[in-house]
Design a protein around this motif. Structure first.
Motif, PDB file in Angstrom:
ATOM      1  N   GLU A 128      -9.394  15.275  -7.350  1.00  0.00           N
ATOM      2  CA  GLU A 128      -9.314  14.279  -8.159  1.00  0.00           C
ATOM      3  C   GLU A 128     -10.446  13.154  -7.999  1.00  0.00           C
ATOM      4  O   GLU A 128     -11.001  12.261  -7.855  1.00  0.00           O
ATOM      5  N   SER A 129      -9.091  12.320  -6.844  1.00  0.00           N
ATOM      6  CA  SER A 129      -9.707  11.135  -6.576  1.00  0.00           C
ATOM      7  C   SER A 129     -10.780  10.920  -5.622  1.00  0.00           C
ATOM      8  O   SER A 129     -11.385   9.959  -5.814  1.00  0.00           O
TER       9      SER A 129
ATOM     10  N   ILE B 257      -5.444   1.775  -6.037  1.00  0.00           N
ATOM     11  CA  ILE B 257      -5.344   0.690  -6.517  1.00  0.00           C
ATOM     12  C   ILE B 257      -6.247  -0.036  -5.348  1.00  0.00           C
ATOM     13  O   ILE B 257      -7.312   0.242  -4.314  1.00  0.00           O
ATOM     14  N   ASP B 258      -6.904  -1.908  -5.993  1.00  0.00           N
ATOM     15  CA  ASP B 258      -7.615  -2.327  -5.517  1.00  0.00           C
ATOM     16  C   ASP B 258      -6.777  -3.240  -3.655  1.00  0.00           C
ATOM     17  O   ASP B 258      -5.551  -3.369  -3.262  1.00  0.00           O
ATOM     18  N   ARG B 259      -7.885  -3.211  -3.317  1.00  0.00           N
ATOM     19  CA  ARG B 259      -7.568  -3.734  -1.416  1.00  0.00           C
ATOM     20  C   ARG B 259      -7.052  -5.026  -1.737  1.00  0.00           C
ATOM     21  O   ARG B 259      -7.225  -6.087  -2.879  1.00  0.00           O
TER      22      ARG B 259
ATOM     23  N   PHE C 128      -7.316   1.675  -1.820  1.00  0.00           N
ATOM     24  CA  PHE C 128      -7.110   2.566  -1.605  1.00  0.00           C
ATOM     25  C   PHE C 128      -6.199   3.667  -2.327  1.00  0.00           C
ATOM     26  O   PHE C 128      -5.626   3.063  -3.466  1.00  0.00           O
ATOM     27  N   ILE C 129      -6.111   5.099  -1.739  1.00  0.00           N
ATOM     28  CA  ILE C 129      -5.757   5.756  -2.795  1.00  0.00           C
ATOM     29  C   ILE C 129      -4.054   6.447  -1.615  1.00  0.00           C
ATOM     30  O   ILE C 129      -4.217   6.660  -0.475  1.00  0.00           O
TER      31      ILE C 129
ATOM     32  N   TYR D 190       0.788  -1.690   0.165  1.00  0.00           N
ATOM     33  CA  TYR D 190      -0.007   0.186   0.046  1.00  0.00           C
ATOM     34  C   TYR D 190       0.708   1.389  -0.120  1.00  0.00           C
ATOM     35  O   TYR D 190       1.151   1.797   0.932  1.00  0.00           O
ATOM     36  N   ARG D 191       1.641   1.680  -0.666  1.00  0.00           N
ATOM     37  CA  ARG D 191       2.363   2.542  -1.594  1.00  0.00           C
ATOM     38  C   ARG D 191       1.773   3.819  -1.486  1.00  0.00           C
ATOM     39  O   ARG D 191       0.953   4.626  -2.133  1.00  0.00           O
TER      40      ARG D 191
END
Length: 315
Positions: free
Chosen positions: A222-223, A25-27, A195-196, A14-15
């Motif tokens: 935006e996210s 990204i997907d969890r 995960f953002i 989870y960078r």
């Protein structure tokens, strides 16, 4: 369900706070870690709702008498801790915003953290013995209570505390009525499945500012806009004595309270014993122990536990 987490965590899956642009990204972890569909504490409908939305609001868990006691003890904690580092004040009004480490300061809250109505749910959802990663009482005073900006708790716990995986959850016990008007907690249902990552290198001692007004570790607009347009918003409201349970990665925040009606809640973060903290993933040093328990950790069911020993020593 993945294998139990154990040992070191050399890979940062989870960078965050390491790139110049954000990523979604997907969890990679389960939401409900238990592989059993049966639970003595939650119905199938409640588990399905939590799995799908990343939160669950249960009304009237605690009686009026219990809440009266908790409110009295919360006020005592607020008054007693005025000069302590783990008491956070509003930047503009100097009013107390949060008092941390409440289960190590107060026997009523020590007992509350292990209450079966809370801890049994955490143990089921996380499929493990649990300990308290963080505890606090939040105050949002009438007219002066400021916002908590949008964030995922896990992003901070991962980058600044070294929490390896999404195997933690929060429980907020309402000490006063939550209405649509007094700055209730808002959540983005379903946001826990993504995960953002955030941009901006973590400053030294970032917690000293972030606990008053968070800047680093907040998703970009935006996210956020994309996530909210897809999933919508929820603001659970209800009487004092209710419990809001939400996943460590669920996006949430709250607005200002400009009403005459104060809002307060007790807050416990339960973490899996198999998900204990390692070195921070995007900070030079970990945050203090009152924000992220690192040492001498034992399950809250064990007696004596570390919090009880500390409280006993202080009495």
């Amino acid at each position: 369900m993945p294998n139990d987490i154990s040992g070191d965590f050399p890979t940062d899956i989870y960078r965050s706070r390491k790139d110049s642009i954000p990523h979604i990204i997907d969890r990679a972890d389960p939401v409900i870690w238990s592989d059993s569909g049966n639970s003595r504490v939650l119905s199938h409908e409640q588990q399905d709702f939590y799995e799908r939305n990343g939160y669950l609001f249960i009304e009237n868990v605690f009686s009026a008498d219990e809440i009266a006691t908790l409110r009295r003890e919360a006020e005592a904690l607020r008054k007693a801790g005025e000069t302590e580092e783990d008491v956070i004040r509003e930047a503009s009004s100097n009013a107390v915003r949060s008092v941390f480490r409440i289960h190590e300061k107060n026997r009523t809250y020590l007992n509350l953290m292990a209450d079966d109505r809370l801890s049994a749910i955490a143990e089921h959802l996380l499929a493990d013995d649990v300990y308290i990663h963080q505890s606090r009482v939040n105050f949002k005073p009438a007219f002066k209570g400021k916002e908590f900006y949008w964030h995922s708790d896990f992003e901070t716990w991962h980058t600044e505390d070294g929490m390896p995986r999404m195997r933690a959850l929060s429980m907020s016990i309402t000490l006063s009525e939550n209405t649509a008007y007094n700055g209730p907690l808002m959540l983005v249902p379903g946001s826990h499945k993504k995960f953002i990552s955030c941009v901006g290198e973590t400053p030294d001692d970032n917690y000293k500012n972030s606990l008053k007004a968070q800047e680093y570790g907040t998703p970009d607009q935006e996210s956020l806009t994309a996530m909210i347009r897809k999933h919508g918003l929820a603001a659970p409201t209800g009487p004092a004595g209710s419990v809001l349970i939400f996943d460590c990665n669920t996006l949430h925040g709250s607005g200002n309270n400009i009403t005459p009606f104060p809002r307060s809640n007790a807050f416990f973060v339960y973490n899996s014993m198999k998900n204990r903290l390692v070195a921070p993933f995007a900070a030079k040093s970990p945050r203090p122990d009152f924000l992220a328990t690192r040492d001498n950790i034992r399950p809250i069911r064990s007696r004596p536990n570390i919090a009880a020993a500390r409280l006993h020593a202080a009495e």
